[in-house]
Motif scaffolding. Structure first.
Motif, short mmCIF file in Angstrom:
data_model
loop_
_atom_site.label_atom_id
_atom_site.label_comp_id
_atom_site.label_asym_id
_atom_site.label_seq_id
_atom_site.Cartn_x
_atom_site.Cartn_y
_atom_site.Cartn_z
N UNK A 68 34.58 51.91 43.55
CA UNK A 68 33.13 52.30 43.41
C UNK A 68 32.12 51.16 42.87
N UNK A 69 32.27 50.33 43.46
CA UNK A 69 31.33 49.27 43.19
C UNK A 69 31.38 48.42 42.00
N UNK A 70 32.42 48.70 41.45
CA UNK A 70 32.78 47.91 40.08
C UNK A 70 33.47 46.68 40.36
N UNK A 71 33.28 45.55 39.41
CA UNK A 71 34.07 44.51 39.57
C UNK A 71 34.96 44.27 38.45
N UNK A 72 36.06 43.74 38.75
CA UNK A 72 37.15 43.37 37.51
C UNK A 72 37.25 42.05 37.86
N UNK A 73 37.91 41.28 36.59
CA UNK A 73 38.10 40.00 36.77
C UNK A 73 39.65 39.77 36.08
N UNK A 74 40.23 38.88 36.81
CA UNK A 74 41.59 38.37 35.94
C UNK A 74 41.56 37.83 34.69
N UNK A 75 42.43 38.12 33.94
CA UNK A 75 42.07 37.87 32.59
C UNK A 75 42.26 36.10 32.30
N UNK A 76 41.43 35.62 31.50
CA UNK A 76 41.47 34.14 31.06
C UNK A 76 42.11 33.98 29.82
N UNK A 77 42.48 34.99 29.04
CA UNK A 77 42.79 34.85 27.76
C UNK A 77 43.08 36.43 27.43
N UNK A 78 44.03 36.70 26.50
CA UNK A 78 44.14 38.01 26.08
C UNK A 78 43.29 38.08 24.53
N UNK A 79 42.83 37.11 24.29
CA UNK A 79 42.36 37.05 22.95
C UNK A 79 41.61 38.43 22.40
N UNK A 80 40.59 38.55 23.24
CA UNK A 80 39.71 39.63 22.53
C UNK A 80 40.44 40.86 22.37
#
Ligand code: 4AD
Ligand code: MG
Length: 447
Positions: free
Chosen positions: A184-196
């Motif tokens: 549904x038009x959402x974007x996702x990103x592959x993680x750069x770091x689990x930190x947050x």
């Protein structure tokens, strides 16, 4: 499979069976013939062993089979190990029998030969290259580094809490994100770091760590950069920068000790100078330098003509700078308190000089550069909010992260270590592409 006639073991274990008939299952790595004598070298994933096959002492069939065998054909061998000081693993095998599992036909020989191949050819054949003793040894050391890294936290009161790989926002800079469609038009990103995410689990569980694949869409072609790598990240509530540096030191020392315990043979095959690792494991603290001190060191080095380019105060360190600094010490060196301007938005400012961040980069010896990056985190709600704004990050995506500063905020710190950088350093490798089974880089995603 054919039943084995003598007890099955592995090349790594032959020392326990000297003088006894044993069976090994593996592949023919090399074959040398000298008149009525054959010297096949077998490999089985745990190591290599040279066999001795005198024509007079084996059946005609066994001699003929081995003599005509093509490299990398799979074989089950029976023989008796004998201690031999000159042998790389310490043993040789008096071969008595051989059963061929699959013989590679002469017309389609194994593509990797004893001759020198270029790196491109080898990377194109990475699925086969990993069979060579040196590459196998690297992968075994990698496995031990990963196990020792997790073990250090597991045995020191940490809970492993792995973060998601699909994330709605950036952690380490928006220019290095792999983006994908997410319903549904959402974007996702592959993680750069689990930190947050592990900051959240640290405030739930106290001491946590995560360990998993990490992605950077960096257009860097250096020998230190992969687009997919494995990162282990501890995060601890009520820990300050000094405590964090102590944690990094204990962690790295443990890893080096474990590698030295079990991989002296592998390190010899790889060609690593073990004395350099012993110096790291020896008692004595890791050196610590502030950014200012490291800068001064570079200024002096430039004045003496030891480095080519001057270091500009306020800039991050380049690769040659890191190499010079780390070469001054035989242990990993911790460089702390960089200018906040060159570091991430979440780093706590130094109360003594708010233009500096309470952060640390650990530079590995022998010019390997940064292997660990970490910091104390901003724990004040308003300051973090203004940082997110200043970095033009999407506030909506960070609401949950801000909540951590709203409900029982505490000082907390953590770091991340890229496994491949650590393997490159410990094994003494030129490039990180050899540190992971199948490297993903800017210009390679095959095989
Ligand atoms: O310094 P970085 O970007 O720090 C972080 O991601 C923090 N969020 C970690 C934390 O505090 N929890 O990355 C940490 C480490 C680097 O020191 C390096 O070892 C490795 O991850 N790394 C890479 N390794 C291979 N290829 C790349 N492109 C890498 N980028 C970072
Ligand atoms: Mg870093």
């Amino acid at each position: 499979m054919e039943p084995v006639t003598a007890p099955l073991t592995t090349i790594a274990e032959v020392g326990k069976h000297v003088g006894e008939a044993i069976t090994l299952r593996g592949w023919l790595y090399n074959l040398r013939a000298s008149g009525k004598l054959l010297f096949p070298i077998f490999r089985d994933g745990t190591g290599t062993i040279q066999g001795i096959v005198p024509k007079a002492q084996v059946s005609e069939e066994v001699f003929a089979t081995l003599k005509g065998l093509t490299l990398e054909s799979s074989v089950v061998i029976t023989g008796t190990p004998r201690a031999d000081e000159r042998a790389p693993g310490g043993f040789e095998l008096d071969v008595t029998d051989v059963k061929v599992t699959q013989a590679i036909p002469e017309e389609t020989p194994y593509p990797i030969t004893r001759k020198e191949h270029g790196v491109d050819f080898l990377m194109e054949h990475r699925h086969l290259w990993i069979r060579t003793p040196r590459q196998s040894a690297i992968l075994r050391v990698r496995a031990t580094i990963m196990r020792a890294a997790a073990e250090y936290f597991d045995t020191n009161g940490f809970t492993r809490t792995d973060p998601p790989i699909l994330t709605p926002n950036a952690c380490e800079g928006t220019s290095e994100l792999f983006e994908m469609d997410y319903f549904d038009d959402e974007k996702a990103y592959l993680t750069q770091s689990g930190q947050l995410y592990i900051e959240a689990t640290a405030l739930a569980l106290g001491k946590v760590y995560s360990f998993g694949p990490t992605f950077r869409a960096e257009k860097s072609k250096t020998r230190r950069h992969l687009t997919e790598f494995w990162m282990i990240e501890p995060e601890v509530a009520y820990l300050d920068l000094d405590g964090l540096m102590g944690l990094a030191e204990g962690f790295l020392t443990h890893i080096v000790k474990r590698v030295l315990e079990t991989h002296r043979n592998d390190l010899a095959v790889i060609g690593k100078d073990i004395a350099k690792l012993e110096a790291v494991a020896a008692p004595g603290e890791f050196p610590k330098l502030s950014y200012d001190e490291a800068h001064q060191m570079l200024v002096d080095a430039h004045a003496k003509g030891l480095i080519e380019n001057p270091h500009e105060y306020g800039d991050d360190f380049g690769s040659p700078d890191e190499t010079y600094i780390s070469n001054q010490f035989d242990k990993p060196v911790m460089v702390h308190r960089y200018p906040a301007a060159v570091k991430a938005f979440y780093m706590q400012p130094d109360p003594k000089d708010p233009t500096k961040a309470l952060c640390v980069d650990v530079l590995a010896p022998e010019g390997y550069g940064e292997i660990i990056g970490g910091s104390q985190r901003v724990d004040d709600y308003d300051l973090l909010k203004s940082r997110i704004e200043a970095h033009e990050l999407p506030m909506d995506a960070f609401q949950w992260y801000l909540d951590l500063r709203k409900y029982g905020s505490v000082p907390h710190s953590g770091f991340g270590m890229g496994i491949e950088r650590c393997v490159a350093w410990i094994c003494g490798l030129e490039h990180v592409r050899e540190t992971i089974p199948f490297a993903r880089t800017l210009n390679r995603i095959y095989p």
